[in-house]
Write an enzyme that holds these catalytic residues in place. Structure first.
Site, PDB file in Angstrom:
ATOM      1  CG  LEU A 170      -3.649   4.725  -8.164  1.00  0.00           C
ATOM      2  CD1 LEU A 170      -5.221   4.601  -9.540  1.00  0.00           C
ATOM      3  CD2 LEU A 170      -4.115   3.121  -7.824  1.00  0.00           C
ATOM      4  CG  HIS A 171       2.942   4.986  -4.929  1.00  0.00           C
ATOM      5  ND1 HIS A 171       3.013   6.120  -4.423  1.00  0.00           N
ATOM      6  CD2 HIS A 171       1.741   4.235  -3.957  1.00  0.00           C
ATOM      7  CE1 HIS A 171       2.673   6.098  -3.105  1.00  0.00           C
ATOM      8  NE2 HIS A 171       2.221   5.299  -2.849  1.00  0.00           N
ATOM      9  CG  ASP A 172       3.800   0.975  -8.536  1.00  0.00           C
ATOM     10  OD1 ASP A 172       5.409   0.856  -8.341  1.00  0.00           O
ATOM     11  OD2 ASP A 172       3.508  -0.524  -8.151  1.00  0.00           O
TER      12      ASP A 172
END
Length: 313
Positions: free
Chosen positions: A242-244
């Protein structure tokens, strides 16, 4: 303390959607002044639509959404449907939005907001290519000194690239914009692949989203079910990173993360390494530090925060 005023600049994208949900679920810490869409993961027509879909999913249709730049400053647009699906939000079945798109251009909104709000009071949370931000800085250079902080997802140092061998997607899409933003003088905090790849949605973590038994919980679980197929195949990982949401979590609880204040330059002259974030992690040059590069996070604490906040919506 008063909530931190932010503008979310984004190209949703499933992980962008989770970041928006986290922000909208955290009014004690965060006041979302508006969401500005940019072309990136999918074209602008879809990113602005997806931003509104997510606001309605959160039960926050009063959130203002603005459409911004539909292409990079100097290059053709590169998109990532191979990761996010043709809509950018593949996975759940979500209705088309009924809330309006704002009439103003996203760049105008960014400039006018930074001019109108007290100096140093607005943080820019950038989840996609930096086109809108660089365009705003070109149009009104004086706003650089009014920005509290730019917190962005992009780049890498040890992990290096995910769209080319040398470059992370958000920076690669518009490296010229990224170079201008990193040189603007505003405080910058970066969530590179090195930390976001440690924020993995494992099976038990996704089960916790689904166990919320809410439309938001089910939608997030279905997004990550779809999103993870690409990363499992590419990296052999146990789930989707979950980058953002790391950007938003850093605003809420910065102690989850650790990093270094270093110099970061963006490669714009070489096709081989175009968009590379040349991060002086070991401080081997005399170039002045211009960004805090995050290197690690407490993943359990991150997912506990995320799950608790999603449960509020």
């Amino acid at each position: 303390m008063a909530p931190r005023k932010i503008i979310i600049d984004t190209d949703p994208g499933q992980d962008d959607a989770v970041a928006i949900l986290l922000a909208l679920a955290s009014p004690e810490e965060i006041e979302v002044l508006g969401i500005t869409a940019v072309a990136g993961n999918v074209p602008l027509e879809l990113t602005q639509k997806n931003a509104r879909i997510v606001c309605e999913l959160a039960g926050k249709p009063e959130t203002r959404v603005f459409a911004g730049c539909d292409r990079p400053i100097e290059r053709p647009l590169v998109t990532a449907e191979h990761v996010h699906g043709k809509t950018g939000l593949d996975g759940p079945t979500l209705p088309d939005p009924t809330m309006p798109l704002q009439d103003a251009h996203a760049v105008d909104f960014i400039v006018e907001t930074l001019r109108a709000e007290p100096e140093g009071s607005v943080t820019l949370c950038v989840l996609g290519p930096l086109t809108n931000i660089a365009t705003a800085l070109r149009r009104a250079p004086e706003i650089a000194g009014r920005i509290a902080e730019i917190v962005l997802m992009g780049g890498a140092y040890f992990e290096v690239g995910n769209i080319t061998p040398a470059a992370e997607f958000n920076i690669y899409v518009d490296p010229h914009a990224a170079a201008e933003v990193f040189a603007c003088g505003a405080p910058i905090t970066v969530m590179p692949l090195d930390v976001t790849h440690k924020a993995l949605v494992t099976g038990p973590r996704n089960d916790a989203f689904r166990a919320l038994c809410t439309p938001v919980g089910h939608a997030v679980a279905e997004m990550t079910d779809f999103f993870e197929r690409f990363d499992k195949e590419k990296y052999g990982s146990n789930g989707a990173p979950l980058h953002d949401p790391c950007v938003i979590a850093h605003l809420i609880d910065p102690e989850i993360f650790s990093g270094r204040h270093i110099n970061v330059e963006i490669e714009t002259g070489s096709e081989l390494t175009l968009g590379m974030t040349v991060a002086d992690w070991w401080r081997v040059t005399d170039r002045a530090p211009n960004a805090t590069f995050i290197g690690d996070l407490d993943a359990d604490r991150f997912f506990a925060l995320l799950t608790e906040r999603l449960g509020r919506l």
